[in-house]
Design a protein around this motif. Structure first.
Motif, short mmCIF file in Angstrom:
data_model
loop_
_atom_site.label_atom_id
_atom_site.label_comp_id
_atom_site.label_asym_id
_atom_site.label_seq_id
_atom_site.Cartn_x
_atom_site.Cartn_y
_atom_site.Cartn_z
N ILE A 3 -3.70 42.51 -3.56
CA ILE A 3 -3.84 43.20 -4.71
C ILE A 3 -4.10 42.00 -5.79
O ILE A 3 -4.91 42.47 -6.85
CB ILE A 3 -2.32 43.85 -5.02
N LEU A 4 -3.72 40.97 -5.58
CA LEU A 4 -4.02 39.98 -6.57
C LEU A 4 -5.54 39.51 -6.57
O LEU A 4 -6.17 39.43 -7.70
CB LEU A 4 -3.29 38.51 -6.53
N GLY A 5 -6.10 39.50 -5.29
CA GLY A 5 -7.45 39.18 -5.47
C GLY A 5 -8.40 40.40 -5.97
O GLY A 5 -9.30 40.11 -6.65
N LEU A 6 -7.91 41.70 -5.80
CA LEU A 6 -8.40 42.86 -6.33
C LEU A 6 -8.45 42.85 -7.75
O LEU A 6 -9.50 42.93 -8.43
CB LEU A 6 -7.87 44.01 -5.63
N SER A 7 -7.25 42.37 -8.33
CA SER A 7 -7.08 42.71 -9.72
C SER A 7 -8.01 41.33 -10.35
O SER A 7 -8.38 41.52 -11.65
CB SER A 7 -5.49 42.31 -10.12
N LEU A 8 -8.25 40.35 -9.86
CA LEU A 8 -8.95 39.13 -10.32
C LEU A 8 -10.39 39.41 -10.03
O LEU A 8 -11.12 38.51 -10.74
CB LEU A 8 -8.37 37.80 -9.80
N ALA A 40 -4.40 48.23 -10.93
CA ALA A 40 -3.32 48.88 -11.71
C ALA A 40 -3.00 50.27 -11.49
O ALA A 40 -1.92 50.95 -11.55
CB ALA A 40 -3.77 48.69 -13.24
N ALA A 41 -4.14 51.09 -11.25
CA ALA A 41 -3.96 52.42 -10.61
C ALA A 41 -3.13 52.49 -9.21
O ALA A 41 -2.23 53.24 -9.16
CB ALA A 41 -5.28 52.95 -10.42
N ILE A 42 -3.22 51.34 -8.28
CA ILE A 42 -2.45 51.46 -7.15
C ILE A 42 -1.06 51.15 -7.45
O ILE A 42 -0.15 51.78 -6.89
CB ILE A 42 -3.08 50.22 -6.17
N MET A 43 -1.01 50.40 -8.38
CA MET A 43 0.65 49.84 -8.73
C MET A 43 1.16 51.15 -9.53
O MET A 43 2.53 50.91 -9.87
CB MET A 43 0.61 48.83 -9.45
N ASP A 44 0.62 52.23 -9.93
CA ASP A 44 1.42 53.14 -10.74
C ASP A 44 1.60 54.19 -9.94
O ASP A 44 2.68 54.94 -10.37
CB ASP A 44 -0.12 53.78 -11.58
N SER A 45 1.49 53.95 -8.64
CA SER A 45 2.16 55.04 -7.54
C SER A 45 3.60 54.72 -7.38
O SER A 45 4.08 53.69 -7.41
CB SER A 45 1.40 54.93 -6.30
N GLY A 60 -11.79 46.10 -10.63
CA GLY A 60 -10.88 45.60 -9.97
C GLY A 60 -9.43 45.68 -10.42
O GLY A 60 -8.55 45.96 -9.81
N PHE A 61 -9.41 45.07 -11.48
CA PHE A 61 -8.18 45.06 -12.13
C PHE A 61 -7.63 46.55 -12.58
O PHE A 61 -6.51 46.99 -12.32
CB PHE A 61 -8.28 44.35 -13.43
N ALA A 62 -8.52 47.37 -12.81
CA ALA A 62 -8.19 48.87 -13.10
C ALA A 62 -7.93 49.85 -11.76
O ALA A 62 -6.79 50.35 -11.85
CB ALA A 62 -9.44 49.66 -13.67
N GLN A 63 -8.67 49.12 -10.61
CA GLN A 63 -8.03 49.78 -9.52
C GLN A 63 -6.66 49.16 -8.98
O GLN A 63 -5.98 50.02 -8.64
CB GLN A 63 -9.20 49.44 -8.31
#
Length: 129
Positions: A47-52, A62-67, A57-60
């Protein structure tokens, strides 16, 4: 040739009748929380790699973490990490001789570890939600 001796030992396979001492429960949970933490490192690094990786990727991430389900999993990871750290500190204090290595002290520190973990778990829940 030697004689084979058959040992007659009582066997109790009904795990619901076994009463584990609190120290055994603390030890088992410490090992389980270590495994959970080890597996969680891979998930969190992904998730960190995706967000960076990029703004998308950060938006993805953030969307994952909203669940709600993902937040629940993250809360579980943080609780396992908290328990593992507090249990590790407990073991180090005993190893370094700051705490007596008696059954009474083991019971006391196991219960203190549970209480501190519950408090940290509640704080982790507030942080996640």
């Amino acid at each position: 040739m030697g004689k084979t001796v058959k040992k007659q030992r009582p066997v109790n396979l009904d795990l619901q009748t076994i009463q584990f001492p609190v120290t055994a429960i603390a030890s088992i949970l410490h090992r389980a929380s270590g495994v959970i933490t080890f597996v969680a490192v891979g998930i969190l690094l992904w998730i960190l790699g995706l967000s960076l990786s990029s703004a998308e990727g950060f938006a993805q991430a953030a969307a994952i973490m909203d669940s709600f389900f993902v937040k629940f999993i993250l809360w579980g990871i943080l609780t396992a990490l908290a328990y593992h750290v507090i249990g590790g500190i407990r073991h180090m204090l005993m190893d370094f001789g700051y705490l007596d290595e008696t059954f009474a002290m083991g019971k006391l520190t196991a219960n203190v570890t549970f209480v501190i973990t519950i408090v940290l778990s509640i704080l982790a829940g507030v942080l996640v939600w």
